[in-house]
Design a protein around this motif. Structure first.
Motif, short mmCIF file in Angstrom:
data_model
loop_
_atom_site.label_atom_id
_atom_site.label_comp_id
_atom_site.label_asym_id
_atom_site.label_seq_id
_atom_site.Cartn_x
_atom_site.Cartn_y
_atom_site.Cartn_z
N THR A 41 7.29 -2.24 -57.24
CA THR A 41 6.21 -2.36 -56.26
C THR A 41 6.75 -2.90 -54.93
N MET A 42 7.59 -3.95 -55.05
CA MET A 42 8.19 -4.55 -53.85
C MET A 42 8.99 -3.49 -53.08
N PHE A 43 9.80 -2.74 -53.79
CA PHE A 43 10.67 -1.75 -53.15
C PHE A 43 9.83 -0.70 -52.41
N SER A 44 8.79 -0.19 -53.08
CA SER A 44 7.93 0.82 -52.46
C SER A 44 7.22 0.26 -51.24
N THR A 45 6.79 -1.02 -51.33
CA THR A 45 6.09 -1.63 -50.20
C THR A 45 7.04 -1.81 -49.02
N PHE A 46 8.30 -2.13 -49.31
CA PHE A 46 9.30 -2.23 -48.24
C PHE A 46 9.52 -0.88 -47.55
N ILE A 47 9.41 0.20 -48.31
CA ILE A 47 9.53 1.54 -47.71
C ILE A 47 8.43 1.70 -46.65
N ALA A 48 7.19 1.30 -47.04
CA ALA A 48 6.08 1.38 -46.08
C ALA A 48 6.37 0.49 -44.87
N TYR A 49 6.87 -0.72 -45.14
CA TYR A 49 7.20 -1.66 -44.07
C TYR A 49 8.20 -1.05 -43.09
N MET A 50 9.24 -0.41 -43.66
CA MET A 50 10.28 0.18 -42.83
C MET A 50 9.71 1.31 -41.98
N LEU A 51 8.91 2.18 -42.59
CA LEU A 51 8.33 3.30 -41.85
C LEU A 51 7.45 2.79 -40.71
N LEU A 52 6.75 1.67 -40.97
CA LEU A 52 5.83 1.13 -39.98
C LEU A 52 6.55 0.42 -38.83
N THR A 53 7.44 -0.50 -39.19
CA THR A 53 7.99 -1.38 -38.15
C THR A 53 9.30 -0.87 -37.56
N TRP A 54 10.12 -0.17 -38.36
CA TRP A 54 11.37 0.34 -37.80
C TRP A 54 11.15 1.65 -37.06
N CYS A 69 7.36 7.01 -52.85
CA CYS A 69 8.51 6.24 -53.32
C CYS A 69 8.25 5.73 -54.74
N GLY A 70 7.04 5.18 -54.97
CA GLY A 70 6.69 4.71 -56.31
C GLY A 70 6.74 5.83 -57.33
N PHE A 71 6.17 6.95 -56.96
CA PHE A 71 6.13 8.15 -57.81
C PHE A 71 7.56 8.54 -58.20
N LEU A 72 8.42 8.61 -57.21
CA LEU A 72 9.81 9.01 -57.43
C LEU A 72 10.58 7.99 -58.26
N LEU A 73 10.34 6.71 -57.94
CA LEU A 73 10.98 5.64 -58.72
C LEU A 73 10.63 5.78 -60.20
N GLY A 74 9.33 6.05 -60.46
CA GLY A 74 8.88 6.22 -61.84
C GLY A 74 9.64 7.35 -62.52
N ILE A 75 9.78 8.46 -61.83
CA ILE A 75 10.48 9.61 -62.40
C ILE A 75 11.96 9.26 -62.64
N ILE A 76 12.57 8.60 -61.66
CA ILE A 76 13.99 8.27 -61.80
C ILE A 76 14.21 7.29 -62.96
N GLY A 196 3.48 4.65 -59.07
CA GLY A 196 2.78 5.04 -57.85
C GLY A 196 1.56 4.17 -57.58
N LEU A 197 0.82 3.85 -58.65
CA LEU A 197 -0.35 2.96 -58.50
C LEU A 197 0.09 1.58 -58.03
N GLY A 198 1.22 1.11 -58.56
CA GLY A 198 1.75 -0.18 -58.14
C GLY A 198 2.05 -0.17 -56.65
N ALA A 199 2.67 0.93 -56.18
CA ALA A 199 3.02 1.03 -54.76
C ALA A 199 1.77 0.97 -53.89
N LEU A 200 0.74 1.69 -54.33
CA LEU A 200 -0.53 1.70 -53.59
C LEU A 200 -1.10 0.28 -53.50
N ALA A 201 -1.12 -0.41 -54.65
CA ALA A 201 -1.63 -1.78 -54.66
C ALA A 201 -0.75 -2.68 -53.80
#
Lengths: 291, 251
Positions: A41-54, A69-76, A196-201
């Motif tokens: 969840t942390m990793f996926s949220t950081f992806i959102a953070y990066m897209l937003l602020t960087w 990202c969450g979806f893909l992480l789950g699959i991986i 994916g649900l974790g990432a959303l939350a």
């Protein structure tokens, strides 16, 4: 005051519920408890953070980026790591998820740094007044998304082949295979949707709790608590458990000031009490029913 | 249609099937008889791909299938009704049937299968909204067969379908199986109820501790002295007084 506390408790509670559902989904189809959930969840949220602020991309993109990202992480995690060790005992796989979580934590620290970062609110503007209750706009958004997700999941499990096949696999894996259901694929779907649900939350809770490497683990522990409270196998139970937990947590404000440092542990005491009275959780099946 | 040649299956170091050679012709009912633990379920699961043989080969319509995963074998039309029904207890009757048709993509075909299944088992139509776990034993067995029919089987594997059913229901079950076979479904029927199985089968194999002890046409097996004694419970000119009942006991 009370109504106020309940409403904001329901908001964080619906986020715990969302995460709890992701946890239970994976557990029901694979019997694996995802100990790496907080870090995923942390990793996926950081992806959102990066897209937003960087990259200064709009919120919608960051939002979808985190979920993808969450979806893909789950699959991986499922295809790349767990399938490789599929003959290992199930408890070893729990530890494997924990290990994956630690890898993600290390990578996140390396890429995004170790300090705590504020995470912007998606919608700004003055709070909405409902009678005497003040509701943050963010909480309204959380309610809307949580309700939409609950409806979507309900429809999926009730009306689609893949959803019914997930329930069938959870109930009897061997029979599911005899129906031609690819139970490996079902597991991958559960992992993808669950993480994916974790990432959303995560994206929705980060503005409230801020974002760093370990904070989401605390959120995950609350999600586990919500799942246990609801019976751990029941999705409606997770929703009830999550909401109840969120409200209870807010109501600890009424505890005597001397006990204030124990506030966060109070909810865990509550869980022990519930389990002592109802071992199967609030909406769980009675213990020992499953063969 | 289906051929097994020298098939050996193991559970770890234990050999459960020993060089089984068996053939099923299209349109036939083939009975697999044997005591508890003789290997009937292992044989069914080896054909279905839940277990993979360590030796020998299995071909279905000329195509080798012994390395394929179960979901591929199901798509070829080999459908198993497992021992002990193995329904999805918390799905409704209708949802169980829908899962039976999981590999079917043709919606009209699924609707036709459903109509056919309800014609054979009208009670399931009345109970279609009910959870499968709440059905009676007989209804559950009907649902297990109905669920398999939803997959439009070309070859139906039935593992002990009469287990736990009352004599009246067993008779009803075999009537239905005979009808289904009359409509063109090929079947392999593993049964402890040898008597009933041999009345509808064309050919029978007798499994004894993992190997085929005896094979032959049903009439031949029924006339065989050893089969009569061991599997049909008939004692000829026995010096002992015949015990009433007949069917082999045991759990």
């Amino acid at each position: 005051m009370l109504a106020q506390l309940i409403v904001s408790g329901l908001a964080s509670g619906s986020l715990y519920a969302m995460m709890a559902i992701g946890l239970i989904l994976v557990y029901k189809t694979t019997h694996i408890l995802n100990f790496g959930y907080g870090d995923m969840t942390m990793f996926s949220t950081f992806i959102a953070y990066m897209l937003l602020t960087w990259y200064k991309l709009p919120f919608a993109v960051a939002f979808l980026g985190a979920i993808a990202c969450g979806f893909l992480l789950g699959i991986i995690v499922d295809r790349g790591f767990l399938k490789m060790a599929k003959n290992a005992p199930i408890t070893s796989l729990f530890i494997a998820t924990l290990g994956i979580g630690m890898i993600l934590e290390a990578v996140a620290g390396w890429v995004w740094g170790y300090d705590t970062k504020p995470f912007p609110y998606i919608i700004k503007g003055p709070p909405v007044l409902l009678g005497s209750v003040v509701i943050r706009r963010h909480d309204l958004l959380v309610f809307a998304i949580a309700a939409a997700i609950a409806l979507l999941l309900f429809a999926m499990f009730k009306f689609t082949d893949i959803g019914i096949a997930m329930r069938a696999t959870a109930q009897n894996k061997r029979a599911a295979r005899l129906m031609g259901i690819n139970v490996g694929q079902i597991a991958t779907w559960s992992w993808a949707i669950g993480v994916g649900l974790g990432a959303l939350a995560g994206v929705l809770i980060a503005p409230i709790v801020f974002l760093d490497l370990t904070r989401m683990i605390l959120v995950m522990i609350k999600a586990v608590a919500a799942a246990v409270l609801g019976g751990f196998t029941s999705l409606p139970g997770a929703i009830v458990g999550g909401l109840l937990l969120g409200v209870m947590e807010n109501l600890t404000i009424y505890m005597p000031a001397a006990l204030a440092p124990l506030k966060t542990t109070f909810v865990f005491l509550l869980i022990i009490i519930v389990l002592a009275i109802r071992p199967q959780g609030l909406l769980g099946e009675s213990v020992g029913r499953r063969v | 249609m289906l051929r097994l040649e020298g098939v050996s299956t193991y559970y770890g170091p234990i050999q459960a099937l020993k060089e089984i050679t068996l053939e099923v012709e299209e349109g036939a009912v083939v009975a697999v008889l044997g005591a508890n633990g003789a290997g009937k379920t292992t044989l069914m699961n080896t054909i279905s791909g839940l277990l993979h043989p360590r030796g020998g080969q299995i071909t279905f319509e000329g195509r080798r299938i012994d390395r394929l995963p179960t979901e591929r074998i199901v798509r070829l039309g080999i459908i198993q009704v497992p021992e002990g029904r193995q329904l999805f207890p918390d799905l409704t009757v209708a949802e169980n049937l829908r899962m039976g048709a999981f590999v079917q993509r043709d919606h009209r075909g699924i609707k036709e299968s459903l109509e056919r299944v309800f014609a054979h088992f009208p009670v399931l139509m009345d109970r279609r909204g009910q959870l499968a776990g709440t059905l009676s034993g007989g209804e559950q067995q009907m649902l297990a067969i109905a669920r398999a029919l939803m997959a439009r089987p070309r070859l139906l594997l039935l593992d002990e379908p009469s287990l736990g059913l009352s004599p009246i229901l067993v008779r009803e079950l075999f009537t239905i199986l005979r009808t289904l076979n009359g409509e063109g479904t090929t079947m392999v029927l593993a049964e402890q109820n040898s008597h009933m199985a041999l009345t509808i089968a064309r050919y029978g194999y007798i499994l004894e501790t993992g190997r085929i002890g005896l094979a032959g046409k049903s009439e031949e097996l029924r006339a065989n002295k050893k089969v009569k004694q061991l599997y049909l419970g008939i004692r000829e000119r026995s010096p002992m007084t015949p015990r009433g009942g007949g069917e082999s006991g045991g759990a």
